[in-house]
Design a protein around this motif. Structure first.
Motif: not given
Lengths: 204, 211
Positions: A10-11, A13-17, B39, B143, B197
């Motif tokens: 679920e997370l 998508a936010v891993a790549d900055l 993050r 997200v 989501l």
């Protein structure tokens, strides 16, 4: 990069900055850190004919020049231990040093004119380093001749040690010190680097 | 210096750095943990305000760094500072992180989407590459928005454990609860996140279907 973290799907998508996000932040951070007087040692790596050179400076001036074979990471760790762990890669402070290095390697500069911080050399080593610029561009001197300039004219071996541990090679020209028999002798940047520097200086 | 002359023919500090008492160069912390901290900042205050909080975090860390020799987990240390800076930030701005509104990706001037809009505009390469980047950013924005909808404790538990990789022991320390409670909050948070989501995907599919 931190690869230890395994993100749940679920997370992911936010891993790549986005590209450049961190570099942009770093730039702003460095400016603020410098103006806040929080950077005790700044460094950058400069490509040169003798390989990548680490240039490190304090507020007082250039404090360390290191060849790749010395291990830049271990040199930085050593600086953290001896000067301060507040070390960041901040190229701006080293602009002058980098420019003079480039000019030197292009044969356009015969002596360095930049503030130096000699705190990594003390006592007799420092005395030896203070005499090295007396050996002019394109000239050489033997370890014994350099010893003769110092307060301990017989300390030939100690002159060798001082050259081998010169924290500011190139800028403080320990490469111009050779053996009494005329052979070039050892160099902390490697014998090839020493030969290259002496050849460079003999041509300009 | 001069009074040592003649005595100090051998090396001073250089040859024997006190390895065990030595902190790594601060640069190592920035390059190793910068991305994770960013993050975390984005999750706690939204994308557009995250930059400021990231910078404040690393400046604060740099300021006290020479006295940090007892720290064993740099990531936990930095995340803790980031969390404190995020709290300060909320206190200053008198608002909670963006309560993402509905289908969302449109023109929200609130934190979370602003950075991604800017990014999309910056554009890398052309054609498919741009489309790909934009799609990835929309996905990320979804997200972030979903995270912002979680309860405070759940969001922090999810962020500290799943996003920052801290063990529940450290998460509990930050949340002021027990490792078991932290684990439960993270687990409930992940469940809630999945629901949010799924809803937002249904909404966006319906929206795109209408056009």
């Amino acid at each position: 990069m931190n690869t230890d973290v395994e993100l749940p799907l679920e997370l992911a998508a936010v891993a790549d900055l986005e590209a450049g996000a961190l570099e942009r932040l770093r730039g702003a951070f460095l400016l603020a850190a410098e103006s806040g007087g929080l950077v005790d040692v700044a460094y950058r790596v400069l490509d040169s004919p003798v390989g990548p050179l680490l240039l490190a400076g304090t507020e007082l001036g250039l404090v360390r020049v290191a060849f790749a074979r010395e291990g830049h990471d271990s040199v930085l760790e050593s600086l953290a231990a001896t000067i301060s762990p507040r070390i960041v890669r901040a190229p701006a402070r080293l602009d002058l040093a980098a420019r003079e290095m480039d000019e030197y390697f292009a044969g356009r500069r015969h002596s360095f004119e930049l503030p130096l911080d000699f705190r990594l050399a003390s006592g007799f080593r420092r005395e030896v380093l203070a005499h090295l610029p007396e050996i002019g561009y394109g000239h050489t001197a033997s370890y014994a001749q350099v010893a003769a300039l110092t307060s301990s004219p017989r300390a030939v071996r100690a002159v060798g040690t001082a050259c081998a541990r010169n924290p500011l090679p190139l800028v403080v020209p320990c490469h111009r010190v050779i053996r009494s028999d005329g052979s070039q002798g050892a160099y902390l940047g490697g014998v090839e680097a020493k030969a290259l520097l002496l050849a460079l200086e003999s041509h300009h | 210096m001069d009074r040592h002359r003649g005595v100090v023919l051998t090396e001073p500090a250089l040859s024997k750095p006190e390895r065990d008492a030595t902190l790594p160069p601060f640069e190592v912390l920035v390059s190793t943990h910068g991305a994770t901290v960013l993050r975390v900042c984005r999750a706690l205050v939204g994308v557009s305000d995250a930059d400021d909080v990231w910078q404040e975090t690393f400046l604060a860390a740099l300021r006290v760094y020479p006295t940090a020799s007892k720290i064993t987990n740099w990531q936990a240390w930095l995340v803790t500072i980031a969390r404190n800076k995020a709290v300060d930030h909320h206190r200053k701005s008198f608002r909670l992180p963006v309560p993402a509104s509905g289908s969302g990706v449109s023109d929200s001037s609130d934190g979370i989407f602003a950075g991604d809009a800017r990014l999309g505009a910056a554009g890398h390469g052309g054609g498919d590459a741009v489309a790909h980047v934009v799609a990835a950013n929309l996905e990320a924005a979804t997200v972030w928005a979903a995270l912002a909808k979680l309860s405070h404790t759940q969001r922090e538990a999810v962020v500290f454990h799943h996003l920052a990789g801290l063990p529940y022991r450290e998460v509990a320390h930050l949340l002021g609860n027990s490792p078991e409670a932290a684990r439960r909050a993270a687990s409930d948070g992940m469940k809630a996140l999945r629901v949010i989501l799924a809803q937002s995907r249904t909404v966006s599919e319906r929206t795109s279907g209408e056009h």
